[in-house]
Design a protein around this motif. Sequence first.
Motif, PDB file in Angstrom:
ATOM      1  N   THR A  73       0.827  -1.201   0.000  1.00 18.74           N
ATOM      2  CA  THR A  73       0.000   0.000   0.000  1.00 18.74           C
ATOM      3  C   THR A  73       0.865   1.255   0.000  1.00 18.74           C
ATOM      4  O   THR A  73       0.552   2.246  -0.662  1.00 18.74           O
ATOM      5  CB  THR A  73      -0.930  -0.007   1.225  1.00 18.74           C
ATOM      6  OG1 THR A  73      -1.622  -1.249   1.275  1.00 18.74           O
ATOM      7  CG2 THR A  73      -1.957   1.115   1.130  1.00 18.74           C
TER       8      THR A  73
ATOM      9  N   THR B  46      -7.825  -4.061   5.525  1.00 21.61           N
ATOM     10  CA  THR B  46      -8.853  -3.038   5.278  1.00 21.61           C
ATOM     11  C   THR B  46      -8.585  -1.771   6.085  1.00 21.61           C
ATOM     12  O   THR B  46      -8.920  -0.672   5.645  1.00 21.61           O
ATOM     13  CB  THR B  46     -10.260  -3.579   5.594  1.00 21.61           C
ATOM     14  OG1 THR B  46     -10.318  -4.029   6.961  1.00 21.61           O
ATOM     15  CG2 THR B  46     -10.622  -4.731   4.657  1.00 21.61           C
TER      16      THR B  46
ATOM     17  N   TYR C  38      -6.298   0.559   4.163  1.00 20.65           N
ATOM     18  CA  TYR C  38      -7.030   1.296   3.133  1.00 20.65           C
ATOM     19  C   TYR C  38      -7.933   2.369   3.738  1.00 20.65           C
ATOM     20  O   TYR C  38      -8.097   3.451   3.160  1.00 20.65           O
ATOM     21  CB  TYR C  38      -7.836   0.335   2.261  1.00 20.65           C
ATOM     22  CG  TYR C  38      -6.979  -0.398   1.258  1.00 20.65           C
ATOM     23  CD1 TYR C  38      -6.469   0.264   0.150  1.00 20.65           C
ATOM     24  CD2 TYR C  38      -6.673  -1.753   1.426  1.00 20.65           C
ATOM     25  CE1 TYR C  38      -5.673  -0.396  -0.772  1.00 20.65           C
ATOM     26  CE2 TYR C  38      -5.876  -2.418   0.510  1.00 20.65           C
ATOM     27  CZ  TYR C  38      -5.375  -1.737  -0.593  1.00 20.65           C
ATOM     28  OH  TYR C  38      -4.575  -2.374  -1.496  1.00 20.65           O
ATOM     29  N   GLN C  39      -8.526   2.080   4.877  1.00 21.76           N
ATOM     30  CA  GLN C  39      -9.369   3.074   5.546  1.00 21.76           C
ATOM     31  C   GLN C  39      -8.555   4.305   5.934  1.00 21.76           C
ATOM     32  O   GLN C  39      -9.005   5.443   5.774  1.00 21.76           O
ATOM     33  CB  GLN C  39     -10.013   2.444   6.785  1.00 21.76           C
ATOM     34  CG  GLN C  39     -10.664   3.421   7.751  1.00 21.76           C
ATOM     35  CD  GLN C  39     -11.941   4.030   7.213  1.00 21.76           C
ATOM     36  OE1 GLN C  39     -12.425   3.658   6.163  1.00 21.76           O
ATOM     37  NE2 GLN C  39     -12.487   4.984   7.950  1.00 21.76           N
TER      38      GLN C  39
ATOM     39  N   GLU D 246      -7.398   6.108   2.425  1.00 20.98           N
ATOM     40  CA  GLU D 246      -8.410   6.495   1.432  1.00 20.98           C
ATOM     41  C   GLU D 246      -8.623   8.000   1.320  1.00 20.98           C
ATOM     42  O   GLU D 246      -8.672   8.544   0.199  1.00 20.98           O
ATOM     43  CB  GLU D 246      -9.742   5.784   1.736  1.00 20.98           C
ATOM     44  CG  GLU D 246     -10.778   5.895   0.627  1.00 20.98           C
ATOM     45  CD  GLU D 246     -11.707   7.079   0.797  1.00 20.98           C
ATOM     46  OE1 GLU D 246     -12.345   7.463  -0.199  1.00 20.98           O
ATOM     47  OE2 GLU D 246     -11.784   7.622   1.927  1.00 20.98           O
TER      48      GLU D 246
ATOM     49  N   GLU E   7      -3.969   5.198  -7.821  1.00 21.55           N
ATOM     50  CA  GLU E   7      -3.876   5.066  -6.371  1.00 21.55           C
ATOM     51  C   GLU E   7      -5.211   4.598  -5.785  1.00 21.55           C
ATOM     52  O   GLU E   7      -5.234   3.916  -4.761  1.00 21.55           O
ATOM     53  CB  GLU E   7      -3.490   6.397  -5.733  1.00 21.55           C
ATOM     54  CG  GLU E   7      -2.062   6.827  -5.984  1.00 21.55           C
ATOM     55  CD  GLU E   7      -1.766   8.195  -5.400  1.00 21.55           C
ATOM     56  OE1 GLU E   7      -0.571   8.540  -5.309  1.00 21.55           O
ATOM     57  OE2 GLU E   7      -2.713   8.915  -5.032  1.00 21.55           O
TER      58      GLU E   7
ATOM     59  N   ALA F 291      -7.702  -0.649  -5.888  1.00 24.73           N
ATOM     60  CA  ALA F 291      -7.130  -1.545  -4.885  1.00 24.73           C
ATOM     61  C   ALA F 291      -6.907  -2.939  -5.448  1.00 24.73           C
ATOM     62  O   ALA F 291      -7.820  -3.541  -6.022  1.00 24.73           O
ATOM     63  CB  ALA F 291      -8.049  -1.628  -3.667  1.00 24.73           C
TER      64      ALA F 291
ATOM     65  N   SER G 286     -12.271  -0.864  -5.723  1.00 23.83           N
ATOM     66  CA  SER G 286     -11.858   0.490  -5.347  1.00 23.83           C
ATOM     67  C   SER G 286     -11.309   0.496  -3.920  1.00 23.83           C
ATOM     68  O   SER G 286     -11.690  -0.335  -3.084  1.00 23.83           O
ATOM     69  CB  SER G 286     -13.037   1.460  -5.438  1.00 23.83           C
ATOM     70  OG  SER G 286     -13.956   1.226  -4.392  1.00 23.83           O
ATOM     71  N   VAL G 287     -10.434   1.445  -3.641  1.00 27.52           N
ATOM     72  CA  VAL G 287      -9.946   1.640  -2.284  1.00 27.52           C
ATOM     73  C   VAL G 287     -11.118   1.950  -1.352  1.00 27.52           C
ATOM     74  O   VAL G 287     -11.143   1.511  -0.199  1.00 27.52           O
ATOM     75  CB  VAL G 287      -8.902   2.778  -2.258  1.00 27.52           C
ATOM     76  CG1 VAL G 287      -8.609   3.224  -0.832  1.00 27.52           C
ATOM     77  CG2 VAL G 287      -7.618   2.329  -2.934  1.00 27.52           C
ATOM     78  N   ARG G 288     -12.116   2.656  -1.863  1.00 25.85           N
ATOM     79  CA  ARG G 288     -13.270   3.008  -1.028  1.00 25.85           C
ATOM     80  C   ARG G 288     -14.057   1.769  -0.605  1.00 25.85           C
ATOM     81  O   ARG G 288     -14.580   1.731   0.519  1.00 25.85           O
ATOM     82  CB  ARG G 288     -14.175   3.994  -1.761  1.00 25.85           C
ATOM     83  CG  ARG G 288     -15.347   4.491  -0.918  1.00 25.85           C
ATOM     84  CD  ARG G 288     -16.011   5.696  -1.550  1.00 25.85           C
ATOM     85  NE  ARG G 288     -15.145   6.862  -1.527  1.00 25.85           N
ATOM     86  CZ  ARG G 288     -15.460   8.039  -2.064  1.00 25.85           C
ATOM     87  NH1 ARG G 288     -16.617   8.194  -2.689  1.00 25.85           N
ATOM     88  NH2 ARG G 288     -14.618   9.051  -1.986  1.00 25.85           N
TER      89      ARG G 288
ATOM     90  N   MET H  31     -12.712  -1.167  -0.033  1.00 28.56           N
ATOM     91  CA  MET H  31     -11.906  -1.758   1.027  1.00 28.56           C
ATOM     92  C   MET H  31     -12.074  -0.984   2.328  1.00 28.56           C
ATOM     93  O   MET H  31     -12.184  -1.569   3.409  1.00 28.56           O
ATOM     94  CB  MET H  31     -10.437  -1.785   0.608  1.00 28.56           C
ATOM     95  CG  MET H  31     -10.145  -2.598  -0.639  1.00 28.56           C
ATOM     96  SD  MET H  31     -10.515  -4.360  -0.466  1.00 28.56           S
ATOM     97  CE  MET H  31      -9.192  -4.867   0.631  1.00 28.56           C
ATOM     98  N   ALA H  32     -12.125   0.352   2.229  1.00 25.90           N
ATOM     99  CA  ALA H  32     -12.320   1.184   3.419  1.00 25.90           C
ATOM    100  C   ALA H  32     -13.701   0.951   4.018  1.00 25.90           C
ATOM    101  O   ALA H  32     -13.862   0.929   5.244  1.00 25.90           O
ATOM    102  CB  ALA H  32     -12.133   2.661   3.059  1.00 25.90           C
TER     103      ALA H  32
END
Length: 416
Positions: A17, A224, A227-228, A231, A239, A242, A299-301, A303-304
């Motif tokens: 990451t 996770t 990523y949170q 994000e 970026e 994910a 998406s990273v979102r 994962m968050a």
Amino acid sequence: MAQKTYWILYLFFLNTTIELVNGEFRKLFEKGIRYERLSPINFTEISREYGYKSEEHTVITEDGYVLTLFRIPRGKNCHFTAQRTPVLIMHGLLLSSDSWIDSGPEAGLAYLISDDCYDLWAGNVRGNYYSRNHIRMNPDEDPEFWKFSLNEVGVYDLPAIIDYILDYTRSVKLNYIGYSQSGGSFVIMCSEKLGYCDKVRVAILLHPVAKMTNAKSQAFRAITEVYQILEPNLQNALELEALPRGGYVQKIVHDICQNDLIADKICRSILTVLDSYNPGSVSVSTIRTLTGHFPGGTSVRVMAWFNQVLNKKEFQNFDYGPLMNMKIYGSKQPSIYNCNATTAPIVIIHGKNDNIVSKKDVEWLKNQLPNVLEVVYVKNPLWNHFDVPYSQHTREMIYPKISEDLFKYSGNGVEL
């Protein structure tokens, strides 16, 4: 030993990451490391190798995402008239429709269902390698492409896929099978899109995600959480993607897991750390195959969002923080999904050894839904989360119940 493996995995993903934030993924993409080079054949070509004729379809969502949908209209071993009620099966987090064929024709649910003469459709949600496209935005250049959580999957992707299948087949309703995040996105759809639950005869939810506060997987929590934390500070498109197929993590995992001994020892240990131990359930051949498709990107979102639901007592929308929540939801807290709107008949199948979706959280979800016909726990006490798509024992462990309910709610070829 288990604790040591966990920290190795945690540091591996943390390092990955950090590299993402520093732009290393962009360099890899510029060098041309893409999933097409790793495995040039797709769902239709893989299934064809086993004698299954399949089709590729394109679905465009209301907000412009281009999704790929695969269909096996009739299984190789189907010797009767196909059922008129189509079956839609949806994948889990970081997976794709390939997860339903990775374990081969003796165990893959796409093969088993189509062999029972069902019109089988395997969907892909936005952000994985089959649905990494948009009518206007470029996923490599436009950050807005990746600004979605599971909410958009339930609000846009599932309704578009369901409408497409019903229009194409001229069916009144379909049967739905949702694994993990696709169990949660089904509940989101029913909560947010009036009338779509009425288009489903029965929804079979396999280890469904909703509230996840009792999840035992420390590795999943750690990944996770990274990523949170990151994000809100990520800006460019690459970026915000994910764990893509063809990215740094997937390519390394794929390459090292092609050796049988390493696949059996190291790669199996990674699955165990992420989930739990079920010796011999996933074959070495399947491990080698699945690493060509997993992780498959999101998406990273998303994962968050998973990290948020790991720590919230309600099944809720994405939490942007008090100021942005007020702007988007009209309150400082994110909106809570109305599980009571999930009026379609529900069957839940779950394993007691699942460290990602716990039995307690499944029981919580069952109590929120108004029309749960049955909660079935797999008789193998070691059955875990990854066993659903990948176990070589799927035919014996979960398919009899799936087959029973599909037959019951398919009208025997007659629309009900």
